[in-house]
Design a protein around this motif. Structure first.
Motif, PDB file in Angstrom:
ATOM      1  N   ARG A  22      54.502  45.868  30.742  1.00 13.43           N
ATOM      2  CA  ARG A  22      54.792  47.176  31.342  1.00 13.43           C
ATOM      3  C   ARG A  22      54.398  48.296  30.387  1.00 13.43           C
ATOM      4  O   ARG A  22      53.755  49.275  30.786  1.00 13.43           O
ATOM      5  N   ASP A  23      54.737  48.136  29.126  1.00 14.07           N
ATOM      6  CA  ASP A  23      54.400  49.151  28.128  1.00 14.07           C
ATOM      7  C   ASP A  23      52.885  49.263  27.926  1.00 14.07           C
ATOM      8  O   ASP A  23      52.357  50.361  27.745  1.00 14.07           O
ATOM      9  N   THR A  26      51.502  51.261  30.709  1.00 17.59           N
ATOM     10  CA  THR A  26      51.793  52.680  30.499  1.00 17.59           C
ATOM     11  C   THR A  26      50.820  53.298  29.510  1.00 17.59           C
ATOM     12  O   THR A  26      50.268  54.377  29.759  1.00 17.59           O
ATOM     13  N   THR A  27      50.573  52.615  28.395  1.00 15.04           N
ATOM     14  CA  THR A  27      49.667  53.174  27.386  1.00 15.04           C
ATOM     15  C   THR A  27      48.221  53.212  27.869  1.00 15.04           C
ATOM     16  O   THR A  27      47.444  54.047  27.410  1.00 15.04           O
ATOM     17  N   GLY A  29      47.446  54.003  30.851  1.00 17.25           N
ATOM     18  CA  GLY A  29      47.391  54.968  31.937  1.00 17.25           C
ATOM     19  C   GLY A  29      47.511  54.353  33.321  1.00 17.25           C
ATOM     20  O   GLY A  29      47.279  55.025  34.322  1.00 17.25           O
ATOM     21  N   LYS A  30      47.889  53.103  33.389  1.00 16.51           N
ATOM     22  CA  LYS A  30      48.066  52.419  34.671  1.00 16.51           C
ATOM     23  C   LYS A  30      49.522  52.578  35.111  1.00 16.51           C
ATOM     24  O   LYS A  30      50.298  51.626  35.155  1.00 16.51           O
ATOM     25  N   HIS A  31      49.862  53.798  35.459  1.00 12.15           N
ATOM     26  CA  HIS A  31      51.261  54.135  35.721  1.00 12.15           C
ATOM     27  C   HIS A  31      51.815  53.474  36.972  1.00 12.15           C
ATOM     28  O   HIS A  31      52.998  53.118  37.015  1.00 12.15           O
ATOM     29  N   GLU A  32      50.995  53.292  37.994  1.00 11.64           N
ATOM     30  CA  GLU A  32      51.471  52.614  39.202  1.00 11.64           C
ATOM     31  C   GLU A  32      51.800  51.151  38.899  1.00 11.64           C
ATOM     32  O   GLU A  32      52.833  50.644  39.351  1.00 11.64           O
ATOM     33  N   ALA A  34      52.613  49.970  35.977  1.00 11.43           N
ATOM     34  CA  ALA A  34      53.785  49.991  35.106  1.00 11.43           C
ATOM     35  C   ALA A  34      55.056  50.189  35.930  1.00 11.43           C
ATOM     36  O   ALA A  34      56.079  49.535  35.663  1.00 11.43           O
ATOM     37  N   GLN A  35      54.996  51.043  36.943  1.00 13.16           N
ATOM     38  CA  GLN A  35      56.168  51.282  37.788  1.00 13.16           C
ATOM     39  C   GLN A  35      56.532  50.037  38.594  1.00 13.16           C
ATOM     40  O   GLN A  35      57.702  49.691  38.714  1.00 13.16           O
TER      41      GLN A  35
END
Length: 61
Positions: A22-23, A26-27, A29-32, A34-35
């Motif tokens: 998940r982290d 996030t780093t 930029g794959k926020h979807e 990660a969510q």
């Protein structure tokens, strides 16, 4: 009980790996992604939290 504790430790290790992934999302930029991963982690943690104390090994946090 020993096998149960071993399984609980393996579950903790898998949750740690999911949090790391998940982290990474996030780093990168794959926020979807990660969510979505965060939601799955939260579901697993909710199940663990709902376990009765009698069956929750001390290794699970």
């Amino acid at each position: 009980m020993d096998q149960f504790t071993t399984s609980a430790l393996a579950l903790q290790k898998n949750l740690l790996e999911l949090r790391k992934e998940r982290d990474r999302f996030t780093t990168q930029g794959k926020h979807e992604d990660a969510q979505r991963m965060a939601c799955k982690i939260a579901q697993i943690e909710a199940v663990i939290a709902a376990l009765p104390d009698a069956v929750r090994p001390p290794t699970l946090q």
